[in-house]
Design an enzyme around this catalytic site. Structure first.
Site, short mmCIF file in Angstrom:
data_model
loop_
_atom_site.label_atom_id
_atom_site.label_comp_id
_atom_site.label_asym_id
_atom_site.label_seq_id
_atom_site.Cartn_x
_atom_site.Cartn_y
_atom_site.Cartn_z
N HIS A 116 0.83 -1.21 0.00
CA HIS A 116 0.00 0.00 0.00
C HIS A 116 0.86 1.26 0.00
CE1 HIS A 116 1.11 -0.61 4.23
NE2 HIS A 116 0.86 0.67 4.43
N ARG A 135 5.70 6.68 13.52
CA ARG A 135 5.70 7.20 12.14
C ARG A 135 5.17 8.63 12.09
NH1 ARG A 135 1.57 4.28 8.52
NH2 ARG A 135 0.20 5.84 9.40
N HIS A 158 4.65 0.02 0.29
CA HIS A 158 5.41 -0.75 1.28
C HIS A 158 4.53 -1.82 1.92
CE1 HIS A 158 3.79 2.82 3.33
NE2 HIS A 158 3.66 2.05 4.39
N ASP A 184 0.62 4.82 2.00
CA ASP A 184 -0.12 5.25 3.18
C ASP A 184 -1.28 6.18 2.80
OD1 ASP A 184 1.26 3.80 5.07
OD2 ASP A 184 2.71 5.39 5.46
C1 SIN Z 1 3.34 1.58 7.56
O1 SIN Z 1 2.66 0.79 6.90
O2 SIN Z 1 3.31 2.78 7.35
C2 SIN Z 1 4.24 1.05 8.67
C3 SIN Z 1 5.33 0.21 8.15
C4 SIN Z 1 6.03 -0.57 9.23
O3 SIN Z 1 5.55 -0.64 10.36
O4 SIN Z 1 7.08 -1.14 8.94
#
Ligand code: SIN
Length: 280
Positions: free
Chosen positions: A96, A271, A256, A98
């Site tokens: 996806h 994040r 990601h 974000d």
């Molecule tokens: C996310 O999907 O933004 C987080 C990625 C992660 O926790 O590695």
């Protein structure tokens, strides 16, 4: 500061820099920003920075935003806490970008590892410019001008009770984005359908739809094919976390996937998501 590419297509490891310093040094920040545009995701080790420095560094790219489902640190708004050790379910183990369900999805993010298992819990990033570039010309022709709907309801909402899901969908109605977006800074074309995309909204031309069969299941098969491009290893880089490792990514041209192979071990990430523009 040095940038060491990690694959031929995406990702570089930055050494000789501290993000706390970069949050206070414009020239250093501009250098990192240029490297981000080039490599799409940057990785740093041993960033023993404070939460305030994490936020200050990310703020140099733009305003931060909280998440409607995942909570933020109580003292640091905009610093979303991704703690996936309390229960087995997970949200991030799919490809996806974000918050593609927002009208203006984030331009990028700065993710720091607080705690992680010794082995497992890696994250994979994908270069979606390369994914677009390497599509067969016939498919490129088919998807030019195509638009898709993106929804939070069927993703984060899927585990909720019906009333809560309906409320979330009311707050964040489906949005429509181009299937091929243009990077606002580089002008490059990007394949922009990840797991938040549910269906095409304008799949209707006589060439695309000769019979009903072409629309259903034809359109969803094409969408599945496009979404599956993120799984191609040639477009990917995989990062193994340690506490104080940081990843900075351009959310406009990457996808990601956080590998959920470590439960019930703890994995705690923070994040800072940076607001972006409407895709065009
Ligand atoms: C996310 O999907 O933004 C987080 C990625 C992660 O926790 O590695």
């Amino acid at each position: 500061m040095k940038a060491l590419p990690m694959t031929r297509t995406i990702g570089a490891e930055l050494t000789g820099v501290n993000l706390g310093d970069a949050s206070r040094n414009d020239a250093l920040f501009q250098e990192i920003k240029a490297l981000l545009l080039k490599h799409k995701v940057l990785f740093l080790r041993d960033q023993d920075i404070s939460r305030a420095e994490h936020v200050a560094f990310a703020r140099r790219f733009g305003e931060l935003e909280d998440h409607p489902v995942v909570g933020s640190h109580p003292d640091h708004p905009g610093l979303v806490q991704i703690n996936r050790s309390d229960k087995e379910e997970n949200y991030e183990n799919n490809f996806h970008t974000d918050a593609a369900w927002r009208t203006c999805p984030p331009m990028g993010a700065v993710l720091r590892c607080i705690e992680c298992p010794e082995v497992g819990g890696d994250t994979i990033w994908v270069n979606m410019e390369a994914a677009y570039e390497r599509l067969p010309e016939e498919i490129k022709g088919k998807i030019a001008g195509l638009r898709a709907k993106h929804s939070i309801e069927h993703s984060f909402g899927a585990v909720m009770a019906p009333e809560a899901r309906a409320k979330l969908a009311g707050q964040y109605p489906m949005v429509e984005h181009p299937v091929v977006r243009t990077h606002p800074e580089t002008g490059n074309k990007i394949l922009y359908v990840g797991s938040f995309a549910t269906h095409f909204s304008n799949y209707h031309t006589p060439e695309n739809v000769r019979f009903g069969l072409d629309k259903s299941p034809g359109a969803s098969m094409l969408l599945n094919y496009l979404q599956s491009q993120a799984t191609v290893p040639e477009f990917q880089v995989r990062f193994r976390w340690q506490p104080n490792s940081v990843a900075i990514w351009d959310n406009r041209c990457t996808q990601h996937y956080a590998v959920h192979d470590y439960w019930p071990d703890p994995r705690k990430m923070e994040r800072a998501g940076i607001m972006g523009d409407a895709p065009f």
